[in-house]
Scaffold this motif. Structure first.
Motif, PDB file in Angstrom:
ATOM      1  N   SER A  81       0.819  -1.226   0.000  1.00 30.26           N
ATOM      2  CA  SER A  81       0.000   0.000   0.000  1.00 30.26           C
ATOM      3  C   SER A  81       0.852   1.276   0.000  1.00 30.26           C
ATOM      4  O   SER A  81       0.299   2.375   0.065  1.00 30.26           O
ATOM      5  N   ILE A  82       2.170   1.140  -0.134  1.00 23.00           N
ATOM      6  CA  ILE A  82       3.065   2.287   0.032  1.00 23.00           C
ATOM      7  C   ILE A  82       2.794   3.415  -0.954  1.00 23.00           C
ATOM      8  O   ILE A  82       2.992   4.579  -0.641  1.00 23.00           O
ATOM      9  N   PHE A  83       2.331   3.083  -2.153  1.00 21.88           N
ATOM     10  CA  PHE A  83       2.111   4.115  -3.166  1.00 21.88           C
ATOM     11  C   PHE A  83       0.647   4.516  -3.303  1.00 21.88           C
ATOM     12  O   PHE A  83       0.308   5.295  -4.179  1.00 21.88           O
ATOM     13  N   GLU A  84      -0.204   3.985  -2.433  1.00 20.96           N
ATOM     14  CA  GLU A  84      -1.630   4.354  -2.488  1.00 20.96           C
ATOM     15  C   GLU A  84      -1.812   5.744  -1.909  1.00 20.96           C
ATOM     16  O   GLU A  84      -1.160   6.129  -0.943  1.00 20.96           O
ATOM     17  N   GLU A  85      -2.726   6.485  -2.501  1.00 17.20           N
ATOM     18  CA  GLU A  85      -3.032   7.828  -2.011  1.00 17.20           C
ATOM     19  C   GLU A  85      -3.928   7.744  -0.789  1.00 17.20           C
ATOM     20  O   GLU A  85      -4.801   6.873  -0.704  1.00 17.20           O
ATOM     21  N   SER A  86      -3.730   8.654   0.130  1.00 17.57           N
ATOM     22  CA  SER A  86      -4.582   8.723   1.321  1.00 17.57           C
ATOM     23  C   SER A  86      -5.916   9.337   0.951  1.00 17.57           C
ATOM     24  O   SER A  86      -5.987  10.210   0.089  1.00 17.57           O
ATOM     25  N   PRO A  87      -6.980   8.899   1.628  1.00 17.09           N
ATOM     26  CA  PRO A  87      -8.324   9.469   1.316  1.00 17.09           C
ATOM     27  C   PRO A  87      -8.435  10.912   1.715  1.00 17.09           C
ATOM     28  O   PRO A  87      -7.740  11.485   2.441  1.00 17.09           O
TER      29      PRO A  87
END
Length: 124
Positions: free
Chosen positions: A118-124
């Protein structure tokens, strides 16, 4: 004003000395004074060569002062010393990207993703 004189050379606790030099070097980096940070971080690395965080800051200082090959080498050492830290691999990838070494950079980013998907997932 940042002074090295605050570090007590008579202190024989090498871990405490390494941390003091690393803190001073880190502060100098934050102040965009990489050339001044470099000798402090070099001393910290010599006192605690197995610290990934010290090697990480040392690599950044090397990179910012133009010693890019040494910087990449040090960041790779930091990654070896911290096998579960995806952020070190991201920093390595960023360095390699800036140097135009895209394949190596992608490999570093892939390693980061393997550690934390999940390191490159954007925060909501």
């Amino acid at each position: 004003r940042v002074r090295r004189g605050a570090i007590d050379p008579a202190d024989h606790n090498t871990q405490r000395q390494a941390n003091a030099y690393a803190q001073l070097g880190g502060l100098l980096l934050q102040l965009n004074r990489a050339s001044e940070a470099l000798p402090e971080l070099e001393t910290a690395v010599s006192l605690d060569p197995d610290s990934p965080s010290i090697r990480n800051d040392y690599a950044v200082a090397l990179f910012l002062t133009g010693s890019t090959d040494r910087a990449v080498e040090e960041m790779r050492r930091s990654a070896t010393l911290s096998p579960d830290d995806p952020l070190v691999r991201i920093r390595l990838g960023q360095m390699l990207t800036q140097l135009g070494r895209e394949a190596e950079a992608q490999a570093a980013f892939d390693e980061a993703r393997a550690i934390d998907p999940s390191i490159f997932e954007e925060s909501p």
